[in-house]
Design an enzyme around this catalytic site. Structure first.
Site, PDB file in Angstrom:
ATOM      1  N   GLU A 138      -0.448  -5.806   6.008  1.00 52.21           N
ATOM      2  CA  GLU A 138       0.243  -5.245   6.300  1.00 52.21           C
ATOM      3  C   GLU A 138      -0.467  -5.538   8.363  1.00 52.21           C
ATOM      4  OE1 GLU A 138       2.677  -1.115   8.188  1.00 52.21           O
ATOM      5  OE2 GLU A 138       0.701  -0.999   7.340  1.00 52.21           O
ATOM      6  N   ASP A 173       6.599  -3.530   7.398  1.00 53.31           N
ATOM      7  CA  ASP A 173       7.387  -2.379   8.110  1.00 53.31           C
ATOM      8  C   ASP A 173       7.841  -3.053   9.134  1.00 53.31           C
ATOM      9  OD1 ASP A 173       7.388  -0.400  10.319  1.00 53.31           O
ATOM     10  OD2 ASP A 173       5.425   0.455   9.336  1.00 53.31           O
ATOM     11  N   GLN A 199       8.595  -0.017   4.942  1.00 58.55           N
ATOM     12  CA  GLN A 199       8.509   1.256   5.371  1.00 58.55           C
ATOM     13  C   GLN A 199       9.787   0.593   6.924  1.00 58.55           C
ATOM     14  OE1 GLN A 199       4.206   1.439   6.596  1.00 58.55           O
ATOM     15  NE2 GLN A 199       4.045   2.610   4.751  1.00 58.55           N
ATOM     16  N   GLU A 235       8.181   6.214   7.506  1.00 54.13           N
ATOM     17  CA  GLU A 235       6.918   6.122   8.385  1.00 54.13           C
ATOM     18  C   GLU A 235       7.526   6.309  10.226  1.00 54.13           C
ATOM     19  OE1 GLU A 235       1.878   4.066   7.963  1.00 54.13           O
ATOM     20  OE2 GLU A 235       3.785   2.960   8.294  1.00 54.13           O
TER      21      GLU A 235
END
Length: 253
Positions: A138, A173, A199, A235
């Site tokens: 990530e 993300d 996310q 998140e």
């Protein structure tokens, strides 16, 4: 749409088994976490069984947090520790039947860090294959994690190509990608075959996805149109009790 509660941020004031129950009670379809290691995996698995939720994933340990470490796998001087952290994450994931392990790179730079990260990821992929698990990487944005080795989706793709193993994917993300690169709709479309988990959080404050510069109604529709049907990871950092920040969940479910 289906949604996963990231229990590193949501219900972070509760013990992990209790947070799993809270996520179920408030309508989430799955859960995920950061570092569950302080909790007995038997208790976590019991909570997952009782609620019927799946733990989508967890992170490798950060290392010496007091010394400012945030991952180990791109640190040339910490190879043994990085692989021990990978082994521990895989063992915990196996005990609770989690399918994804986010291998954290840490603060590093340069070609040596790249090579060590690639080698540690190959180690992780080989070990994960025996339990049918997927390794995730990530990018973290430079504002929240200055000096973190992996910062952009393009850099992540280069690393995925260098590792060249079937069970490694990108954790996309939306918050981090927007902070570094923007262009979320096109980035999602271009990377759809490389993505293992998505996310989200508002930008720039990393709060609930009902405000800020990203129109998540549009982003979620893009994700749906691409055929991605796995739970999306919430998140974000609640600006109060988690239950008071969930109006978005009722709306989009």
């Amino acid at each position: 749409m289906r949604f996963s509660a990231n229990l590193g941020f949501l219900w972070a004031d509760l013990p992990l088994p209790d947070a799993i129950h809270a996520a179920k009670d408030h309508g989430f379809d799955a859960v995920e976490c950061h570092w569950p290691y302080a909790f007995d995996p038997g208790d976590v698995r019991a909570a997952l069984t009782a609620t019927g939720l799946t733990m989508l994933g967890l992170n490798t340990a950060r290392g010496d947090v007091d010394a400012g470490e945030n991952g180990l796998s791109a640190l040339p001087e910490r190879i043994d520790d990085a692989r021990a952290a990978i082994d521990a994450a895989l063992a915990y994931a196996r005990a609770i039947d989690a399918q994804n392990i986010h291998v954290m790179a840490g603060f590093a730079s340069g070609p040596d860090a790249h090579q060590v990260f690639v080698e540690n990821l190959r180690y992780a992929c080989t070990a994960a294959a025996s339990q049918g698990a997927t390794i995730l990487i990530e990018p973290l944005n430079r504002h929240d994690a200055p000096g973190y080795f992996l910062q952009t989706a393009d850099q992540a793709v280069r690393i995925l190509d260098a590792v060249a193993m079937p069970n490694i994917k990108l954790m996309f993300d939306c918050y981090h990608v927007q902070m570094m690169e923007g262009d979320l709709s096109h980035r999602l479309a271009a990377l759809k075959d490389r993505i293992g988990h998505i996310q989200f959080a508002s930008v720039p404050d990393r709060g609930a996805p009902d405000h800020g510069e990203v129109n998540y109604a549009h982003v979620f529709e893009v994700i749906r149109s691409l055929g991605y049907d796995q739970p999306l990871g919430a998140e974000y950092k609640p600006n109060g009790p988690t239950v008071q920040t969930l109006n978005w969940l009722t709306h989009w479910r």
